[in-house]
Write a protein that holds these residues in place. Structure first.
Motif, PDB file in Angstrom:
ATOM      1  N   TYR A   1       0.698  -1.296   0.221  1.00  0.00           N
ATOM      2  CA  TYR A   1      -0.056  -0.023  -0.123  1.00  0.00           C
ATOM      3  C   TYR A   1       0.859   1.253   0.001  1.00  0.00           C
ATOM      4  CZ  TYR A   1      -3.877  -3.244   0.891  1.00  0.00           C
ATOM      5  OH  TYR A   1      -4.720  -4.283   0.534  1.00  0.00           O
ATOM      6  N   ASP A   2       0.099   2.366  -0.257  1.00  0.00           N
ATOM      7  CA  ASP A   2       0.918   3.578  -0.432  1.00  0.00           C
ATOM      8  C   ASP A   2       0.879   4.509   0.652  1.00  0.00           C
ATOM      9  OD1 ASP A   2       0.463   2.718  -3.172  1.00  0.00           O
ATOM     10  OD2 ASP A   2      -0.743   4.359  -3.666  1.00  0.00           O
ATOM     11  N   LEU A   3       2.134   5.185   0.863  1.00  0.00           N
ATOM     12  CA  LEU A   3       2.058   6.469   1.507  1.00  0.00           C
ATOM     13  C   LEU A   3       1.975   7.591   0.615  1.00  0.00           C
ATOM     14  CD1 LEU A   3       4.960   8.569   1.133  1.00  0.00           C
ATOM     15  CD2 LEU A   3       5.977   6.243   1.938  1.00  0.00           C
ATOM     16  N   ILE A   4       1.587   8.884   1.156  1.00  0.00           N
ATOM     17  CA  ILE A   4       0.984   9.979   0.156  1.00  0.00           C
ATOM     18  C   ILE A   4       1.826  11.244   0.308  1.00  0.00           C
ATOM     19  CG2 ILE A   4      -0.830  11.651  -0.294  1.00  0.00           C
ATOM     20  CD1 ILE A   4      -2.863   9.256   0.643  1.00  0.00           C
ATOM     21  N   ASP A   5       2.417  11.761  -0.718  1.00  0.00           N
ATOM     22  CA  ASP A   5       3.080  13.341  -0.381  1.00  0.00           C
ATOM     23  C   ASP A   5       1.971  14.137  -0.980  1.00  0.00           C
ATOM     24  OD1 ASP A   5       4.344  15.706  -1.304  1.00  0.00           O
ATOM     25  OD2 ASP A   5       6.343  14.479  -1.300  1.00  0.00           O
ATOM     26  N   ASN A   6       1.804  15.030   0.206  1.00  0.00           N
ATOM     27  CA  ASN A   6       0.333  16.019  -0.131  1.00  0.00           C
ATOM     28  C   ASN A   6       0.734  17.211   0.851  1.00  0.00           C
ATOM     29  OD1 ASN A   6      -2.003  17.193  -0.885  1.00  0.00           O
ATOM     30  ND2 ASN A   6      -3.262  15.808   0.399  1.00  0.00           N
ATOM     31  N   ASN A   7       1.468  17.934   0.234  1.00  0.00           N
ATOM     32  CA  ASN A   7       1.993  19.192   1.100  1.00  0.00           C
ATOM     33  C   ASN A   7       0.916  20.260   0.951  1.00  0.00           C
ATOM     34  OD1 ASN A   7       3.368  21.801   1.658  1.00  0.00           O
ATOM     35  ND2 ASN A   7       5.148  20.516   1.453  1.00  0.00           N
ATOM     36  N   GLN A   8       0.678  20.781   2.046  1.00  0.00           N
ATOM     37  CA  GLN A   8      -0.464  21.700   2.218  1.00  0.00           C
ATOM     38  C   GLN A   8      -0.224  23.148   1.948  1.00  0.00           C
ATOM     39  OE1 GLN A   8      -3.815  20.523   2.997  1.00  0.00           O
ATOM     40  NE2 GLN A   8      -2.553  18.664   2.151  1.00  0.00           N
ATOM     41  N   LYS A   9       1.043  23.563   1.723  1.00  0.00           N
ATOM     42  CA  LYS A   9       1.510  25.014   1.454  1.00  0.00           C
ATOM     43  C   LYS A   9       0.983  25.448   0.078  1.00  0.00           C
ATOM     44  CE  LYS A   9       5.485  24.354   4.713  1.00  0.00           C
ATOM     45  NZ  LYS A   9       7.059  24.351   4.789  1.00  0.00           N
ATOM     46  N   ASP A  10       1.281  26.834  -0.156  1.00  0.00           N
ATOM     47  CA  ASP A  10       0.701  27.388  -1.237  1.00  0.00           C
ATOM     48  C   ASP A  10       1.660  27.110  -2.361  1.00  0.00           C
ATOM     49  OD1 ASP A  10       2.584  29.527  -0.853  1.00  0.00           O
ATOM     50  OD2 ASP A  10       1.243  30.614   0.198  1.00  0.00           O
ATOM     51  N   LEU A  11       1.240  27.847  -3.715  1.00  0.00           N
ATOM     52  CA  LEU A  11       1.957  27.661  -4.839  1.00  0.00           C
ATOM     53  C   LEU A  11       3.220  28.462  -4.898  1.00  0.00           C
ATOM     54  CD1 LEU A  11       1.952  26.528  -7.779  1.00  0.00           C
ATOM     55  CD2 LEU A  11       0.870  28.609  -8.397  1.00  0.00           C
ATOM     56  N   GLU A  12       3.310  29.534  -4.178  1.00  0.00           N
ATOM     57  CA  GLU A  12       4.490  30.353  -3.947  1.00  0.00           C
ATOM     58  C   GLU A  12       5.463  29.602  -3.332  1.00  0.00           C
ATOM     59  OE1 GLU A  12       6.068  34.599  -2.031  1.00  0.00           O
ATOM     60  OE2 GLU A  12       4.019  34.024  -1.839  1.00  0.00           O
ATOM     61  N   TRP A  13       5.199  28.763  -2.271  1.00  0.00           N
ATOM     62  CA  TRP A  13       6.364  27.859  -1.618  1.00  0.00           C
ATOM     63  C   TRP A  13       6.565  26.816  -2.557  1.00  0.00           C
ATOM     64  CZ3 TRP A  13       6.364  22.749  -0.794  1.00  0.00           C
ATOM     65  CH2 TRP A  13       7.396  22.215   0.268  1.00  0.00           C
ATOM     66  N   TRP A  14       5.524  26.188  -3.288  1.00  0.00           N
ATOM     67  CA  TRP A  14       6.136  25.110  -4.175  1.00  0.00           C
ATOM     68  C   TRP A  14       7.158  25.736  -5.219  1.00  0.00           C
ATOM     69  CZ3 TRP A  14       5.577  19.976  -4.925  1.00  0.00           C
ATOM     70  CH2 TRP A  14       4.616  19.492  -4.115  1.00  0.00           C
ATOM     71  N   THR A  15       6.800  26.967  -5.871  1.00  0.00           N
ATOM     72  CA  THR A  15       8.002  27.414  -6.936  1.00  0.00           C
ATOM     73  C   THR A  15       9.255  27.680  -6.266  1.00  0.00           C
ATOM     74  OG1 THR A  15       5.910  28.529  -7.796  1.00  0.00           O
ATOM     75  CG2 THR A  15       7.967  29.244  -8.617  1.00  0.00           C
ATOM     76  N   ALA A  16       9.401  28.066  -5.081  1.00  0.00           N
ATOM     77  CA  ALA A  16      10.506  28.499  -4.447  1.00  0.00           C
ATOM     78  C   ALA A  16      11.372  27.132  -4.309  1.00  0.00           C
ATOM     79  CB  ALA A  16      10.421  29.558  -3.133  1.00  0.00           C
ATOM     80  N   LYS A  17      10.498  26.131  -3.643  1.00  0.00           N
ATOM     81  CA  LYS A  17      11.157  24.768  -3.198  1.00  0.00           C
ATOM     82  C   LYS A  17      11.742  24.176  -4.726  1.00  0.00           C
ATOM     83  CE  LYS A  17      10.023  20.269  -1.872  1.00  0.00           C
ATOM     84  NZ  LYS A  17       8.777  19.179  -1.370  1.00  0.00           N
ATOM     85  N   HIS A  18      11.119  24.285  -5.780  1.00  0.00           N
ATOM     86  CA  HIS A  18      11.506  23.583  -7.057  1.00  0.00           C
ATOM     87  C   HIS A  18      12.627  24.481  -7.483  1.00  0.00           C
ATOM     88  CE1 HIS A  18       9.232  20.035  -6.896  1.00  0.00           C
ATOM     89  NE2 HIS A  18       8.228  20.648  -6.274  1.00  0.00           N
TER      90      HIS A  18
END
Length: 206
Positions: A174-191
């Protein structure tokens, strides 16, 4: 309850850490948080979680340490926080177990044969609430559970994996899930940060 310590790295994870810990549904004996000097309420939230866990025979231990690299931080946590459970687990604060995986870990882990020192888990990634099923993103197969002292995180700047020192692996269903609750600005900076690290990693290998 499984004889398992879960090691989680945090940095400003007040939006993720509660659902992360709750997803274990009381099956883990101990959680170890290695925090990189958060400036939000991560530490306070972890203290509240610990109070609830202790009522059920589990606990959460909170450590703060200046960030160097992911592998350095994780290996420090594995080696310096007094882990004495049979099994250890690497987990990220934006991840969670499905209920099926929590049940599978609880049912299977105590009965694994001694020659098996690592458990590979299947990860599904969500982006802004949507499951990324295609493009080679599902399932990601990752070594995440291992007998204590039998694995370490490889010294890379990007895409660090756990490496076993001995033994063999099996894969859970079975699966684990990667489901970050932070916003798009955070995602962009992270990547953007990830891309810089990947370039540095490449430069050190050529």
């Amino acid at each position: 309850m499984v004889d398992l310590t879960v090691v989680i790295l945090t940095k400003n994870e007040e939006k993720n850490i509660v659902k992360c810990i709750n997803s274990f549904r009381g099956i883990a004996k101990r959680f170890v948080i290695i925090d990189s000097c958060s400036t939000d309420h991560t530490e306070e939230v972890c203290k509240q979680i610990n109070k609830k866990l202790r009522k059920n025979g589990s606990r959460l231990d909170f450590y703060q340490r200046k960030w160097v690299t992911y592998s350095d931080q994780l290996n420090w946590g594995l080696e310096n926080t007094g882990i004495d459970t049979e099994w250890s687990m690497r987990f990220d604060s934006d991840e969670e177990l499905t209920s099926e995986l929590a049940e599978e870990i609880e049912a299977k882990l105590p009965n694994i044969e001694q020659s098996v020192t690592g458990i590979i888990l299947r990860r599904r990634v969500y982006f802004m609430g949507r499951w990324i099923k295609h493009g080679g993103r599902y399932p990601e197969l990752l070594l995440r559970i291992f007998r204590t002292g039998k694995a370490s995180c490889e010294q890379k700047l990007m895409d660090e994996h756990m490496i076993l020192s001995e033994g063999k692996t099996i894969t859970f269903d079975y699966d684990l899930i990667d489901n970050n609750q932070k916003d798009l600005e955070w995602w962009t900076a992270k990547h953007n940060w990830y891309s810089n690290r990947e370039v540095l990693d490449y430069q050190t290998t050529v």
